[in-house]
Design a protein around this motif. Structure first.
Motif, mmCIF file in Angstrom:
data_model
loop_
_atom_site.group_PDB
_atom_site.id
_atom_site.type_symbol
_atom_site.label_atom_id
_atom_site.label_comp_id
_atom_site.label_asym_id
_atom_site.label_seq_id
_atom_site.Cartn_x
_atom_site.Cartn_y
_atom_site.Cartn_z
ATOM 1 N N ASP A 205 26.447 2.057 -6.330
ATOM 2 C CA ASP A 205 25.839 1.851 -5.016
ATOM 3 C C ASP A 205 24.338 2.125 -5.038
ATOM 4 O O ASP A 205 23.558 1.414 -4.430
ATOM 5 C CB ASP A 205 26.507 2.775 -3.985
ATOM 6 N N PHE A 206 23.949 3.192 -5.782
ATOM 7 C CA PHE A 206 22.531 3.531 -5.718
ATOM 8 C C PHE A 206 21.675 2.511 -6.455
ATOM 9 O O PHE A 206 20.502 2.338 -6.123
ATOM 10 C CB PHE A 206 22.269 4.959 -6.220
ATOM 11 N N GLU A 208 22.377 -0.732 -6.394
ATOM 12 C CA GLU A 208 22.258 -1.793 -5.394
ATOM 13 C C GLU A 208 21.244 -1.393 -4.320
ATOM 14 O O GLU A 208 20.428 -2.203 -3.884
ATOM 15 C CB GLU A 208 23.626 -2.050 -4.748
ATOM 16 N N ALA A 209 21.296 -0.120 -3.943
ATOM 17 C CA ALA A 209 20.354 0.355 -2.926
ATOM 18 C C ALA A 209 18.921 0.260 -3.443
ATOM 19 O O ALA A 209 18.010 -0.104 -2.704
ATOM 20 C CB ALA A 209 20.690 1.791 -2.524
#
Lengths: 315, 365
Positions: A205-206, A208-209
């Motif tokens: 996720d990070f 992608e963030a």
């Protein structure tokens, strides 16, 4: 973890539920600790790892400074009183070999070569492995395919024979060539580890963030993904170092490694063979112990690092 | 299926910040092709707040990721459509050009605050990284900006907190950081993908309030993606309801929540538990989300629809206007069915919508 108690704070918390108090306390007590500080904290709790680290650091110091301070020249052959070498005494703490060379000097000088071979081959393996693994995992596709098939090849061929042949052909008993050979043959394990981490972290996720705020690919690779993937790599590197020290001893023992006029632990063991029949245990025992204890302490360090660098391990 | 009268390839009027036109994003996976987003159109005006609602797997998140151009290809493919953002079609931009748009002009808040921050960097550094990537600022100035942003999102002791790592913060705190990160470069559009789903209920309210406040303060447009109609009711002006990759209903939040026209929206609303329904069975929409590999022909909702009738299994309803361009529904109950078919129920309760609703109202004590 000791939590400093602030009286004003304690008063303010008195009315709250126990769970709340606990969280609030921790929030107050926590210093801002980075990845490495936290890892060190976890590492310190691992007693055997600390002992291992202590011994290994000692070994490194011995390897660097030992040969400078020792009174005996390892290549000087004064001749022994007894055939097969003299037993340990005050002059010769670990005894001597059949030519009268001091075994203690041999172990200390051997440390230099063994630690150098283990350490530098580990660094080479680490660098090549991380580079290949990172490229493979981040770009994927055909690049990944080609690189991983190369890695597969390394796993498929019996490396021991390759090492023996390579050591004979390229080495002529030099430490540097042994380091290169070991390093260039032990990176595939690291490459696989790094690739696997990259494959999963790429989807994190990070990551992608980070993409979503416009961070560039190269920066994502080295600043976001690599630091998160480095834990298992460091652990694997310690294990590679340990196994390469053993490998050096083994290859030298077979007379394919370090040339006999230099002192490595493996050479010492190889030469001591003849003396074992005479009951002269010290000649083989001390170099053997040096290998065993060094490798064991490196493995303990690796164990400690495994726990310390796994972010899932909580304090 | 044009949303507002528009010509393909022609930019929307300047007051429209985001104009998504007939967007189709498919995923080619081993078992076939998943039309995750299949002909979605909507608009967001500058400074406006729009909610995109639908259950899991209806294509909301894929829509958001497509707008950000964060769909991995392969397996994803943006099959067709236009995404006009601030005067240009982002689908025509190169990935290099997108780097300048992402974060700077449109930013995104993700669902999982626990995993959306890099564990090995301090939160301040992560904001600085975004700021430095887009603004010509020194590190020092970027750091000050980061602290200013952390203050904006209501983080106490911002200078100290900026030097902390994500694991030292609670979920709510991390989501605040994510919001600070997203807003750090003054984006014109903020996409919030289920920003409160992973949080405790009490924290949810705070985060929603925060999003509302910073949206109002910064004047950024907000695209709020959620499955929670309660969140929509509190936060946005207009709503787009999605089902199985398509828009089924649009309108102002009052219109959609108080007078739903599409049976799916009605079902969503009916399945919210409320005080008056204590002791009765919770309403659910029967059936389940269609298999994305075999989407139903015709109206995609018809197998689950209590009012389905003749045209539904064969003909896809257009997203037709109900009186004004922004109030639309894609349902044959509200559109003249093709070929002169009658409103003759065929499946389920077999009762026309108004009658069924009246009957349902009587049952509630």
């Amino acid at each position: 973890m000791a939590i400093p108690t602030d009286p004003a704070l304690a008063g303010g918390l008195a009315g709250r539920a126990p769970a709340d108090v606990a969280t609030a306390d921790v929030e107050v007590a926590l210093e801002s600790l980075g990845q490495w500080q936290l890892a060190w904290r976890r590492f310190k709790r691992h007693r055997m790892a600390l002992v291992g680290l202590g011994f290994f650091s000692f070994m490194v110091l011995v390897a660097i400074f030992g040969p400078i301070v020792l009174p005996y020249n390892p290549l000087n052959i004064p001749g022994a009183q007894q055939p097969g070498g003299d037993p340990p005494s005050l002059q010769h703490l670990f005894g001597t070999d059949d030519t009268g060379r001091d075994v203690f000097t041999m172990v200390v000088n051997g440390a230099r070569i063994s630690v150098a071979v283990g350490g530098f081959s580990m660094l080479i393996a680490g660098m090549v492995g991380v580079l290949v693994g990172a490229i493979s995992g981040y770009f994927g596709g055909w690049i990944d395919n080609v690189l991983m098939r190369i890695v597969d090849t390394f796993f498929a061929i019996p490396l021991l024979f390759v090492i023996l042949v390579a050591a004979r052909f390229f080495g002529e008993g030099q430490v540097s060539s042994l380091i290169l050979i070991f390093g260039l043959l032990s990176w595939p394990l690291i490459a696989r580890l790094v690739r696997a981490s990259f494959l999963s972290l790429r989807e994190a996720d990070f990551v992608e963030a980070a993409r979503a705020v416009g961070v560039k690919d190269a920066r994502i690779t080295f600043r976001h993904i690599l630091p998160n993937a480095i834990g298992p790599v460091i652990v694997a590197m310690t294990l590679i170092m340990a196994s390469n020290i053993v490998l050096e001893a083994f290859v030298s023992y077979l007379n394919f490694g370090i040339s006999p006029d230099q002192t490595s632990w493996g050479n010492a063991l190889a030469n001591a063979q003849s003396a074992l029949g005479l009951g002269n245990w010290w000649w083989a025992f001390f170099p053997g112990m040096a290998i065993a204890v060094t490798v064991m302490s490196i493995n303990f360090v690796g164990d400690g690092l495994r726990d310390a660098l796994d972010p899932r391990t909580r304090l | 299926m044009p949303h507002l009268p528009q010509t393909p390839g022609e930019p929307p009027p300047p007051d429209v910040l985001l104009d998504v036109r007939d967007l189709r994003t498919y995923f080619h996976v081993m078992d076939g092709t998943v039309p995750a987003v299949d002909g979605v159109s909507f608009q967001v005006r500058r400074g406006e707040t729009l909610g995109v609602v639908g259950e899991s797997g209806c294509g909301k998140s894929v829509t958001a990721l497509t707008i950000m151009r964060l769909i991995e290809t392969p397996p994803g493919e943006i099959v067709s459509g236009e995404i006009w953002f601030d005067g240009r079609d982002v689908l025509q931009l190169s990935q290099d050009e997108m780097l300048q748009v992402r974060g700077a002009e449109m930013a995104m808040i993700f669902q999982e605050p626990m995993t959306s921050l890099n564990p090995v960097l301090t939160v301040g550094d992560q904001i600085v990284e975004a700021v430095v990537a887009h603004k010509k600022l020194s590190r020092k100035a970027a750091w000050d900006r980061a602290i200013e942003m952390l203050r904006l999102v209501g983080i106490p002791e911002a200078p100290r907190r900026a030097r902390q790592y994500p694991h030292e913060m609670s979920g709510g705190m991390r989501q605040r950081v994510m919001i600070a990160l997203a807003l750090s470069c003054d984006p014109k559009l903020l996409i919030a993908d289920e920003p409160t789903t992973a949080l405790d209920v009490t924290i949810q309210a705070q985060i929603l309030e925060l999003i509302r406040r910073v949206q109002a303060e910064t004047g950024t447009a907000l695209l709020l993606i959620t499955h929670d109609l309660g969140v929509v009711a509190e936060t946005v002006q207009r709503v787009v309801v999605m089902y199985a990759g398509k828009v089924v209903e649009t309108g102002s939040v009052q219109e959609v929540l108080q007078d739903p026209k599409h049976p799916y929206t009605e079902g969503l609303l009916a399945s919210i538990p409320s005080k008056g329904m204590r002791g009765t069975r919770l309403n659910v929409i029967k059936g389940s989300v269609p298999n994305p590999f075999r989407m139903p022909v015709g109206c995609r909702f018809h197998p689950r629809c209590p009012y389905a009738f003749d045209p539904c299994p064969d003909h896809e309803p257009p997203l037709d206007e109900l009186g004004r361009p922004e109030r639309r529904v894609a349902c044959w109950l509200h559109t003249t069915p093709p070929f002169g078919l009658e409103h003759r129920p065929r499946y389920g309760t077999a009762t026309p919508l108004p009658v069924a609703r009246a009957a349902a109202a009587e049952q509630v004590p």
